[in-house]
Design a protein around this motif. Structure first.
Motif, PDB file in Angstrom:
ATOM      1  N   ASN A  99       0.837  -1.202   0.000  1.00  0.00           N
ATOM      2  CA  ASN A  99       0.000   0.000   0.000  1.00  0.00           C
ATOM      3  C   ASN A  99       0.874   1.255   0.000  1.00  0.00           C
ATOM      4  OD1 ASN A  99      -1.781   2.109   0.559  1.00  0.00           O
ATOM      5  ND2 ASN A  99      -2.992   0.914   1.993  1.00  0.00           N
ATOM      6  N   LEU A 100       0.900   1.958  -1.138  1.00  0.00           N
ATOM      7  CA  LEU A 100       1.644   3.211  -1.245  1.00  0.00           C
ATOM      8  C   LEU A 100       0.703   4.415  -1.346  1.00  0.00           C
ATOM      9  CD1 LEU A 100       4.671   2.322  -3.556  1.00  0.00           C
ATOM     10  CD2 LEU A 100       4.414   2.083  -1.077  1.00  0.00           C
ATOM     11  N   GLY A 101      -0.482   4.305  -0.760  1.00  0.00           N
ATOM     12  CA  GLY A 101      -1.420   5.418  -0.749  1.00  0.00           C
ATOM     13  C   GLY A 101      -0.989   6.503   0.226  1.00  0.00           C
ATOM     14  N   VAL A 102      -1.163   7.761  -0.182  1.00  0.00           N
ATOM     15  CA  VAL A 102      -0.817   8.903   0.669  1.00  0.00           C
ATOM     16  C   VAL A 102      -2.001   9.863   0.710  1.00  0.00           C
ATOM     17  CG1 VAL A 102       0.704  10.891   0.980  1.00  0.00           C
ATOM     18  CG2 VAL A 102       1.651   8.713   0.184  1.00  0.00           C
ATOM     19  N   ALA A 103      -2.470  10.177   1.900  1.00  0.00           N
ATOM     20  CA  ALA A 103      -3.623  11.054   2.060  1.00  0.00           C
ATOM     21  C   ALA A 103      -3.358  12.427   1.448  1.00  0.00           C
ATOM     22  CB  ALA A 103      -3.972  11.193   3.535  1.00  0.00           C
ATOM     23  N   GLY A 104      -4.277  12.878   0.590  1.00  0.00           N
ATOM     24  CA  GLY A 104      -4.165  14.191  -0.032  1.00  0.00           C
ATOM     25  C   GLY A 104      -3.248  14.261  -1.220  1.00  0.00           C
ATOM     26  N   SER A 105      -2.641  13.144  -1.604  1.00  0.00           N
ATOM     27  CA  SER A 105      -1.623  13.206  -2.652  1.00  0.00           C
ATOM     28  C   SER A 105      -2.223  13.439  -4.026  1.00  0.00           C
ATOM     29  CB  SER A 105      -0.773  11.935  -2.662  1.00  0.00           C
ATOM     30  OG  SER A 105      -1.516  10.831  -3.112  1.00  0.00           O
ATOM     31  N   SER A 106      -1.401  13.956  -4.912  1.00  0.00           N
ATOM     32  CA  SER A 106      -1.807  14.297  -6.269  1.00  0.00           C
ATOM     33  C   SER A 106      -1.313  13.244  -7.252  1.00  0.00           C
ATOM     34  CB  SER A 106      -1.221  15.653  -6.657  1.00  0.00           C
ATOM     35  OG  SER A 106       0.202  15.571  -6.678  1.00  0.00           O
ATOM     36  N   ASN A 107      -1.807  13.320  -8.474  1.00  0.00           N
ATOM     37  CA  ASN A 107      -1.330  12.426  -9.520  1.00  0.00           C
ATOM     38  C   ASN A 107       0.140  12.682  -9.835  1.00  0.00           C
ATOM     39  OD1 ASN A 107      -3.897  11.365  -9.613  1.00  0.00           O
ATOM     40  ND2 ASN A 107      -4.545  12.624 -11.347  1.00  0.00           N
ATOM     41  N   MET A 108       0.565  13.926  -9.703  1.00  0.00           N
ATOM     42  CA  MET A 108       1.963  14.267  -9.898  1.00  0.00           C
ATOM     43  C   MET A 108       2.843  13.541  -8.877  1.00  0.00           C
ATOM     44  SD  MET A 108       3.726  18.071  -9.705  1.00  0.00           S
ATOM     45  CE  MET A 108       2.438  18.756 -10.773  1.00  0.00           C
ATOM     46  N   PHE A 109       2.401  13.537  -7.631  1.00  0.00           N
ATOM     47  CA  PHE A 109       3.117  12.845  -6.560  1.00  0.00           C
ATOM     48  C   PHE A 109       3.212  11.350  -6.865  1.00  0.00           C
ATOM     49  CE2 PHE A 109       3.327  10.643  -2.498  1.00  0.00           C
ATOM     50  CZ  PHE A 109       4.271  11.370  -1.773  1.00  0.00           C
ATOM     51  N   MET A 110       2.112  10.783  -7.372  1.00  0.00           N
ATOM     52  CA  MET A 110       2.104   9.362  -7.706  1.00  0.00           C
ATOM     53  C   MET A 110       3.106   9.049  -8.806  1.00  0.00           C
ATOM     54  SD  MET A 110      -1.984   8.649  -7.716  1.00  0.00           S
ATOM     55  CE  MET A 110      -3.035   9.511  -6.551  1.00  0.00           C
TER      56      MET A 110
END
Length: 251
Positions: A99-110
């Motif tokens: 699980n590499l989910g990050v709260a509030g993250s953007s597609n750029m961050f992904m």
């Protein structure tokens, strides 16, 4: 290896994260049925040393693991570890799901994280669950930001002038989002799938035509009354498993 992820920013307690916080829980006190439903559910956000809801990097069997990259939904804000999409999918695929989910993250961050990931390891497969296109990430001196991560996510909750006057313009953020999605698909990841969430506006979606379900009412929402609950994430894992089967990736 990856950009710093989630931060325990409510009393440094693993019991709260992002919109799943004491203030929202207190605000829901008028809904007795809601509070009764979640009152005895113990949720903890057990993060690794880089702020991800998964194991430490050096303990992971990457070549046999599926990696899921996304935002707070992937991370599982408001639900137990056992009912996140990664946990459901791990049971269905019979292999580790990271699980590499990050709260509030953007597609750029992904995109940045996916590039960093495949530079260092070769996972069995990578699944990306796109967020809304109106988010972006700001970087700064690690000691200057809240939580000392050097990362600050901006989205619809932002009240600053730069966001409203410059970023959130159709000819800017929508164009950049298309470039982000196209670049991600050119990273030469051997087994790759990406999905849009049904809550995302049509103009913000990718062209994958793969849509993940959303929580339509409180019955299908997490403890914070904003994100989907584990039943919806089970539907997500069902969709992903079906695509793995279609692609012959169930070995």
């Amino acid at each position: 290896m990856l950009i710093s992820g989630n931060v325990l920013n409510y009393f440094n307690s693993p019991e709260w994260m992002a919109s799943d916080n004491p203030e929202n829980w207190e605000d829901a006190k008028l809904c007795s049925a809601w509070r009764e439903k979640w009152h005895n559910v113990r949720i903890t956000y057990d993060l690794n040393s880089d702020g991800y809801r998964t194991n430490e990097w050096d303990t992971i069997d990457w070549k046999n693991s599926v990696v899921i990259i996304g935002d707070s939904c992937t991370m599982g804000v408001g639900v137990t570890q056992e009912t996140t999409v990664s946990s459901h999918l791990q049971k269905q695929l019979g292999r580790p799901v990271i699980n590499l989910g990050v709260a509030g993250s953007s597609n750029m961050f992904m995109l940045y994280n996916a590039a960093n990931l495949i530079k260092n390891v070769t996972p069995y497969a990578v699944v990306v669950q796109w967020s809304t296109a109106d988010r972006y990430v700001k970087f700064s001196n690690p000691n200057a930001e809240r939580g000392k991560t050097g990362v600050q996510h901006e989205g619809a909750w932002a009240q600053n002038q730069a966001y409203t006057r410059f970023w959130i313009k159709d000819d800017n953020y929508l164009f950049q989002n298309k470039q982000i999605i196209n670049t991600m698909r050119q990273l030469n990841i051997k087994r790759y799938l990406d999905y849009d969430m049904a809550c995302a506006p049509t103009e913000q979606r990718s062209d994958s035509n793969r849509i993940l379900a959303w929580a339509g009412d409180d019955e299908n929402k997490a403890r914070d009354r904003l994100h989907p609950n584990g039943d919806v994430f089970k539907l997500w894992s069902d969709t992903i498993k079906e695509d793995f089967e279609k692609n012959g990736w169930m070995d």
